[in-house]
Motif scaffolding. Structure first.
Motif, mmCIF file in Angstrom:
data_model
loop_
_atom_site.group_PDB
_atom_site.id
_atom_site.type_symbol
_atom_site.label_atom_id
_atom_site.label_comp_id
_atom_site.label_asym_id
_atom_site.label_seq_id
_atom_site.Cartn_x
_atom_site.Cartn_y
_atom_site.Cartn_z
ATOM 1 N N ILE A 231 60.667 -53.293 88.486
ATOM 2 C CA ILE A 231 61.636 -52.964 87.433
ATOM 3 C C ILE A 231 61.441 -51.483 87.125
ATOM 4 O O ILE A 231 60.507 -51.091 86.427
ATOM 5 C CB ILE A 231 61.421 -53.806 86.168
ATOM 6 C CG1 ILE A 231 61.447 -55.300 86.495
ATOM 7 C CG2 ILE A 231 62.490 -53.475 85.126
ATOM 8 C CD1 ILE A 231 61.118 -56.194 85.297
ATOM 9 N N THR B 155 65.034 -49.805 82.415
ATOM 10 C CA THR B 155 65.677 -50.791 81.555
ATOM 11 C C THR B 155 66.441 -50.066 80.456
ATOM 12 O O THR B 155 66.180 -48.896 80.154
ATOM 13 C CB THR B 155 64.668 -51.745 80.888
ATOM 14 O OG1 THR B 155 63.874 -51.008 79.950
ATOM 15 C CG2 THR B 155 63.762 -52.407 81.917
ATOM 16 N N SER B 156 67.380 -50.784 79.848
ATOM 17 C CA SER B 156 68.079 -50.264 78.680
ATOM 18 C C SER B 156 68.466 -51.436 77.790
ATOM 19 O O SER B 156 68.862 -52.495 78.294
ATOM 20 C CB SER B 156 69.329 -49.476 79.081
ATOM 21 O OG SER B 156 69.988 -48.941 77.938
ATOM 22 N N LEU C 293 71.542 -47.096 81.332
ATOM 23 C CA LEU C 293 70.569 -47.524 82.337
ATOM 24 C C LEU C 293 70.621 -46.630 83.567
ATOM 25 O O LEU C 293 69.577 -46.193 84.083
ATOM 26 C CB LEU C 293 70.845 -48.972 82.722
ATOM 27 C CG LEU C 293 69.982 -49.535 83.857
ATOM 28 C CD1 LEU C 293 68.538 -49.711 83.401
ATOM 29 C CD2 LEU C 293 70.545 -50.870 84.347
ATOM 30 N N PHE D 192 72.224 -57.485 84.347
ATOM 31 C CA PHE D 192 72.333 -57.449 82.896
ATOM 32 C C PHE D 192 72.888 -58.756 82.366
ATOM 33 O O PHE D 192 73.493 -59.551 83.091
ATOM 34 C CB PHE D 192 73.169 -56.249 82.407
ATOM 35 C CG PHE D 192 74.660 -56.381 82.586
ATOM 36 C CD1 PHE D 192 75.440 -57.153 81.730
ATOM 37 C CD2 PHE D 192 75.301 -55.693 83.614
ATOM 38 C CE1 PHE D 192 76.818 -57.244 81.892
ATOM 39 C CE2 PHE D 192 76.674 -55.783 83.779
ATOM 40 C CZ PHE D 192 77.438 -56.564 82.911
ATOM 41 N N GLY E 13 70.962 -56.364 77.508
ATOM 42 C CA GLY E 13 69.779 -55.844 78.191
ATOM 43 C C GLY E 13 70.099 -55.658 79.659
ATOM 44 O O GLY E 13 70.663 -56.554 80.299
ATOM 45 N N PHE F 279 68.862 -53.879 83.632
ATOM 46 C CA PHE F 279 67.667 -53.605 84.435
ATOM 47 C C PHE F 279 68.058 -53.049 85.800
ATOM 48 O O PHE F 279 69.080 -53.433 86.362
ATOM 49 C CB PHE F 279 66.872 -54.900 84.668
ATOM 50 C CG PHE F 279 66.411 -55.571 83.408
ATOM 51 C CD1 PHE F 279 65.096 -55.475 82.998
ATOM 52 C CD2 PHE F 279 67.306 -56.285 82.621
ATOM 53 C CE1 PHE F 279 64.672 -56.081 81.834
ATOM 54 C CE2 PHE F 279 66.895 -56.899 81.447
ATOM 55 C CZ PHE F 279 65.577 -56.788 81.049
ATOM 56 N N ALA G 186 63.889 -55.979 78.013
ATOM 57 C CA ALA G 186 64.258 -54.604 78.350
ATOM 58 C C ALA G 186 63.654 -53.579 77.402
ATOM 59 O O ALA G 186 63.667 -52.382 77.707
ATOM 60 C CB ALA G 186 65.783 -54.464 78.346
ATOM 61 N N SER G 187 63.123 -54.023 76.288
ATOM 62 C CA SER G 187 62.573 -53.082 75.307
ATOM 63 C C SER G 187 61.083 -53.330 75.087
ATOM 64 O O SER G 187 60.229 -52.734 75.745
ATOM 65 C CB SER G 187 63.347 -53.193 73.994
ATOM 66 O OG SER G 187 63.270 -54.510 73.461
ATOM 67 N N TYR H 177 58.873 -54.748 78.212
ATOM 68 C CA TYR H 177 58.808 -53.755 79.285
ATOM 69 C C TYR H 177 57.873 -52.609 78.909
ATOM 70 O O TYR H 177 57.059 -52.164 79.728
ATOM 71 C CB TYR H 177 60.213 -53.233 79.578
ATOM 72 C CG TYR H 177 60.293 -52.262 80.729
ATOM 73 C CD1 TYR H 177 60.139 -52.704 82.044
ATOM 74 C CD2 TYR H 177 60.546 -50.902 80.512
ATOM 75 C CE1 TYR H 177 60.227 -51.819 83.108
ATOM 76 C CE2 TYR H 177 60.638 -50.017 81.576
ATOM 77 C CZ TYR H 177 60.477 -50.477 82.865
ATOM 78 O OH TYR H 177 60.569 -49.596 83.922
#
Length: 334
Positions: A16, A19-20, A65, A134, A168, A170, A286-287, A290
């Motif tokens: 990964i 991420t966003s 992202l 996502f 989210g 990736f 994602a936050s 990660y």
């Protein structure tokens, strides 16, 4: 066969690399608010409908992202995505704008983990270098599709969950720096006869327990081999039931079991049994998760995406709620 029992292992674990996470107003007031890339303060998000707001959130999140990953859309081989709306229209419209070869997926609230598992198989199989995945959901859009529009003022039972607003996203890559996905356990559809569409935590808990047991058994591991086992959106009710089901099978997960939907809200936010929705696992992974993996605070976690496979039609016709859970193991960067 790259599989032991029902669990897939990856010879070259996909990474990964970026991420966003964009979160809604309620999520932006919760314990994880400092980890999100952006918080949206209005349910309409400067659009005319809630559905268009969800689409706008996803579009912005995907662009952010790509910027963080330093990639152009043409450098991404496939897009794997889905949402909760009929015909996964949020993902479809976002794919239209991105123009990346698109595989639409639907696993209800397990969609993000399903997308990551399938994406890892595609990369490890040698079919792609970079994949975008996502998932999204929106409180208002989900309520009026699956239950009742909030404007109706329907009574809120204490076991009902709050659908997470957010997206989210990736980037999975064949190489690079970041946490690695080493295993994936594809779940079975489990149905314990729950019929109330407000009681999704109880409906999904047996599927979550089944997948966790399968995963640990296949790999000959115990819960002690993980820093955290986190489910997607069981909420407080489902989390308690899953813990009890696992204890019945002699798996003690009390110290390490958590739920993304529970993690997102404070007790005083009046979100019922806490969070649900496809965005629950998506924005938490994602936050917060990660970042913790990248910082070495977690060495190995298992995240289990949980999905209630009902539709408005089946609920109104009195059918029970089949449920699914997919699990992946994520390990810190080497």
């Amino acid at each position: 066969m790259k599989r032991t029992g029902k669990t897939i292992y990856f010879d070259s674990p996909p990474v990964i690399t970026a991420t966003s996470a964009i979160a809604g107003e309620m999520e932006g007031k919760g314990p994880l608010k400092d980890y999100f890339d952006k918080i949206v303060g209005d349910a309409y998000y400067d659009t005319q409908t809630f559905e268009k707001a969800e689409r706008k959130i996803c579009g912005e999140n995907c662009q952010n992202l790509l910027k963080k990953a330093n990639l152009k859309p043409e450098q991404v081989d496939f897009l794997l995505a889905g949402d909760l709306l009929n015909q996964i229209v949020t993902a479809n419209f976002c794919a239209r704008e991105l123009k990346i070869p698109f595989i639409g997926l639907y696993g209800a609230c397990s969609t993000l983990i399903e997308a990551l598992a399938v994406g890892c198989m595609v990369i490890d199989g040698g079919f792609a270098q970079n994949i975008m995945a996502f998932a999204s959901s929106h409180y208002q859009t989900a309520e009026r599709q699956y239950r009742m529009p909030n404007e109706y003022g329907i009574q809120y039972p204490p076991y009902k969950q709050w659908t997470v607003t957010g997206s989210g996203a990736f980037i999975l890559s064949k190489g690079g720096s970041g946490p690695r996905i080493t295993h994936a356990t594809i779940g079975r559809v489990i149905d314990f006869g729950i019929k109330d569409p407000n009681d999704m935590g109880a409906a999904m808990a047996p599927a979550a327990a089944d997948t966790i047991i399968q995963h640990l058994s296949d790999l000959n591991r115990s819960p002690d081999d993980y820093d955290l086992i986190v489910t997607g959106d069981l909420g407080e009710v489902g989390k308690t039931l899953a813990r009890e089901l696992l204890r019945e099978k002699n798996y003690d997960v009390d110290a390490i079991l958590d739920d993304c939907g529970v993690m997102l809200y404070n007790d005083d936010q009046k979100t019922g049994a806490k969070g649900s929705g496809a965005a629950a696992s998506a924005i938490v992974l994602a936050s917060y998760l990660y970042q913790k993996l990248n910082q070495g605070e977690f060495n190995r976690i298992m995240i289990v995406g949980t999905g209630a496979l009902l539709s408005p039609i089946t609920a109104l016709q009195g059918d029970s709620i089949p449920s699914i859970a997919h699990g992946i193991t994520i390990e810190k960067p080497v």
